[in-house]
Design a protein around this motif. Sequence first.
Motif, PDB file in Angstrom:
ATOM      1  N   UNK A 529      15.440 -47.808  15.188  1.00 38.41           N
ATOM      2  CA  UNK A 529      15.263 -46.376  15.440  1.00 38.41           C
ATOM      3  C   UNK A 529      16.262 -45.591  14.599  1.00 38.41           C
ATOM      4  N   UNK A 530      15.767 -44.599  13.876  1.00 35.04           N
ATOM      5  CA  UNK A 530      16.619 -43.734  13.056  1.00 35.04           C
ATOM      6  C   UNK A 530      16.395 -42.294  13.488  1.00 35.04           C
ATOM      7  N   UNK A 531      17.492 -41.601  13.772  1.00 30.73           N
ATOM      8  CA  UNK A 531      17.441 -40.199  14.192  1.00 30.73           C
ATOM      9  C   UNK A 531      18.261 -39.377  13.201  1.00 30.73           C
ATOM     10  N   UNK A 532      17.679 -38.329  12.635  1.00 30.78           N
ATOM     11  CA  UNK A 532      18.372 -37.427  11.721  1.00 30.78           C
ATOM     12  C   UNK A 532      18.093 -35.999  12.171  1.00 30.78           C
ATOM     13  N   UNK A 533      19.152 -35.236  12.468  1.00 30.66           N
ATOM     14  CA  UNK A 533      19.008 -33.871  12.981  1.00 30.66           C
ATOM     15  C   UNK A 533      19.915 -32.930  12.185  1.00 30.66           C
ATOM     16  N   UNK A 534      19.335 -31.863  11.679  1.00 36.38           N
ATOM     17  CA  UNK A 534      20.120 -30.833  11.001  1.00 36.38           C
ATOM     18  C   UNK A 534      20.464 -29.745  12.014  1.00 36.38           C
ATOM     19  N   UNK A 535      21.750 -29.515  12.213  1.00 35.59           N
ATOM     20  CA  UNK A 535      22.213 -28.553  13.212  1.00 35.59           C
ATOM     21  C   UNK A 535      22.194 -27.126  12.669  1.00 35.59           C
ATOM     22  N   UNK A 536      22.337 -26.176  13.576  1.00 30.40           N
ATOM     23  CA  UNK A 536      22.442 -24.778  13.176  1.00 30.40           C
ATOM     24  C   UNK A 536      23.842 -24.525  12.598  1.00 30.40           C
ATOM     25  N   UNK A 537      24.059 -23.419  11.888  1.00 30.34           N
ATOM     26  CA  UNK A 537      25.396 -23.114  11.371  1.00 30.34           C
ATOM     27  C   UNK A 537      26.416 -22.993  12.507  1.00 30.34           C
ATOM     28  N   UNK A 538      27.592 -23.542  12.269  1.00 27.45           N
ATOM     29  CA  UNK A 538      28.721 -23.444  13.204  1.00 27.45           C
ATOM     30  C   UNK A 538      28.361 -23.953  14.607  1.00 27.45           C
ATOM     31  N   UNK A 539      27.573 -25.014  14.681  1.00 27.60           N
ATOM     32  CA  UNK A 539      27.201 -25.590  15.981  1.00 27.60           C
ATOM     33  C   UNK A 539      28.438 -26.188  16.658  1.00 27.60           C
ATOM     34  N   UNK A 540      28.504 -26.051  17.983  1.00 26.91           N
ATOM     35  CA  UNK A 540      29.642 -26.605  18.720  1.00 26.91           C
ATOM     36  C   UNK A 540      29.598 -28.130  18.720  1.00 26.91           C
ATOM     37  N   UNK A 541      28.397 -28.680  18.865  1.00 25.44           N
ATOM     38  CA  UNK A 541      28.221 -30.135  18.778  1.00 25.44           C
ATOM     39  C   UNK A 541      27.536 -30.452  17.465  1.00 25.44           C
ATOM     40  N   UNK A 542      28.122 -31.324  16.664  1.00 25.86           N
ATOM     41  CA  UNK A 542      27.496 -31.630  15.378  1.00 25.86           C
ATOM     42  C   UNK A 542      27.683 -33.071  14.943  1.00 25.86           C
TER      43      UNK A 542
END
Length: 684
Positions: A529-542
């Motif tokens: 299983x491969x998970x890739x997530x692009x976060x929002x700018x200045x996300x608290x969790x990254x």
Amino acid sequence: MALFSVAILAKVFYIQNVQGSYWRSIADSLHTRYVALDADRGTIYSEEGRMLSSSIPYFDIRIDFAADGLRDKQGKVFRENLDSLALCLSQLFNDRSKEEYKTLLREGYKSKDRYFLLKRDIPFNQYQTLRTLPMFRLGKNKGGMIAETKSKRINPFKLLANRTIGLARENSQSVGLERTYDEYLKGVTGKRLMRRIAGGTYVPVQGYDIEPENGRDIVTTIDVNMQDIVETALMNMMVQNECDHGTCILMEVKTGKIKAMANLGRQPDGSYWENMNYALQVGEPGSVFKLATVISVLEDKYATMNTMVDMEGGKWRVGRRTVFDSEPHPGPQNVTIKHAFELSSNVGMAKLAVQFYGKKPNSFVNHLKRLKLDTITGIDLVGEGRPIIKNTSARTWSNTTLPWMAFGYEVLVSPLQTAMLYNAVANNGKMMKPYLVNSIMEYGQVVKQFEPTVVMDSICSQTTLRQVQAMLAGVVTNGTAKKLQNQYYTFAGKTGTALVANGSRGYADKIYQASFAGYFPANDPQYTCVVVIKNKPHALRFYGASVAGPVFREVADKLYALAVEKQAPMQANVKLDTMLAMKTGKAAEWNEILHTLQLPAAALPAANAWVSAKVTNQKVNFQQVTQQRGAVPDVTGMGLKDALYLLENAGLRVVVKGAGKVKTQSLAGGTKIGNEQTIVIELS
């Protein structure tokens, strides 16, 4: 004058008999034309046979107001049915009043329109109702109704794997499996001859249709339940962290089958949809790429996983640039390569690359190419991004390229390529090509079967493989993914956190891509299983461990409970559980149970008998239940169905209390039955 008349007659004869067929064809071409008849597009199924994409019929309804039945006897049929037909149409479609429909129908009848359009795009259930309405129920010749069938493509599960299954679009490029297998799905188009009538309208010419050949069906590798698990887990994190987009790929280790592929992108209104296949898009992978670095170093025997490397406090200067570790690492800085990998040290990986490949960087690049990181996976989807692995001849190569490549920058690979590499490690070194289609079917028969394809028998030596497997397991037990581990099963993998550029703004917006790539269970891998997530700018969790890791863990938890933990097969020497619910019942049904469950029995009862059962000496023993005519049957121990059958056949009225099997009965077995007696049975 006589000669002139003979010449005219000769010319007429010549035109009519010699050139007649030519001029008639010219005339026909001005008044007739062929239109395409679309074939029914094939259906796309999941591996377990559930419909993922199919075509449903829609109808355009027209009326031939010059039909013989409508014109006969001064339009008697039309006049007698007009009022009731208008009322029914108004109630069925709810778009016009009865009077408006009457006016519309009168105008069509008055114009003698042979191809009058009544309604477009009605669904099948309305079409069925329409055929039963006054006048239309008389058929085409008498009632004038003409139904033109067309189809619309639907995905019954909507969001589920929507981008992978794809869209079949008439006026733009199709995507997904709909595009890849369009040649099989679309079938062969037919033809219909149409004749032009007054007003420029074309009507079908009966008997000149060339029927289309329906498309073939596709059976995919996708499992709907697994896809739902993957999609839900990814959606939960996307919503919680307001992420920009993400993908989650689930791959069967031994075969390379893609069991699920979710791709979610944030829409302008804040919702999420499968708007693009992010699993195929290339980008800088970040720390999940460190697996390729350690495979190279170990395979060249420059070091072992126990060789020491100095993490330099998480900061190391290379030329004019500085390598930073994304997370602080308190404690000793001189650690083994294994522990530096577990802690995801960028400094540790960069130092290994410079130390062992600084003078021959193309040797490192060749290792990456051997791992197929420079080529597309070849999955059966159009649009896979082409990876970029630079070498020293590249214009952008510099003295910092090699160390940055070691921890996943200055290279471009897709999440699917990452999945293929990690799957090879899980599969004891054998690299499998990912694929999405099991077979192509025609009328229920397989016409083409797709088998697993081995890309490479071994990506590295067994010595190297055992070390990298231990390192991936260590990430979960003693590294950045430590908080994800559980007590029920083990898994192995690697976290990744990569800073992503935002166009002309560069890295100022602090946009991070969180990744987790791994497999489970670690001791007997079934799924990668491969998970890739692009976060929002200045996300608290990254971080990868806090954004992508929980998605992997949720998928693994649910699949481990559903599919991975297999029950031991039943042995021939069966030990019977004496707590089995043994019911009194028909011997024929007991015989079927014995055969189906392969239960040992002392002796098989006669099929037409009623028997009670119990277990003695690890075998089922039966005793015949005697039923006297005219006496109350003994139904103690029976299920409700059998008890009611016997009691009601004996002429008793039965009152039932409770649920389960019969515990007590108000009239004892063997009691003589009187007239209209009632018996109460209690179940428990």
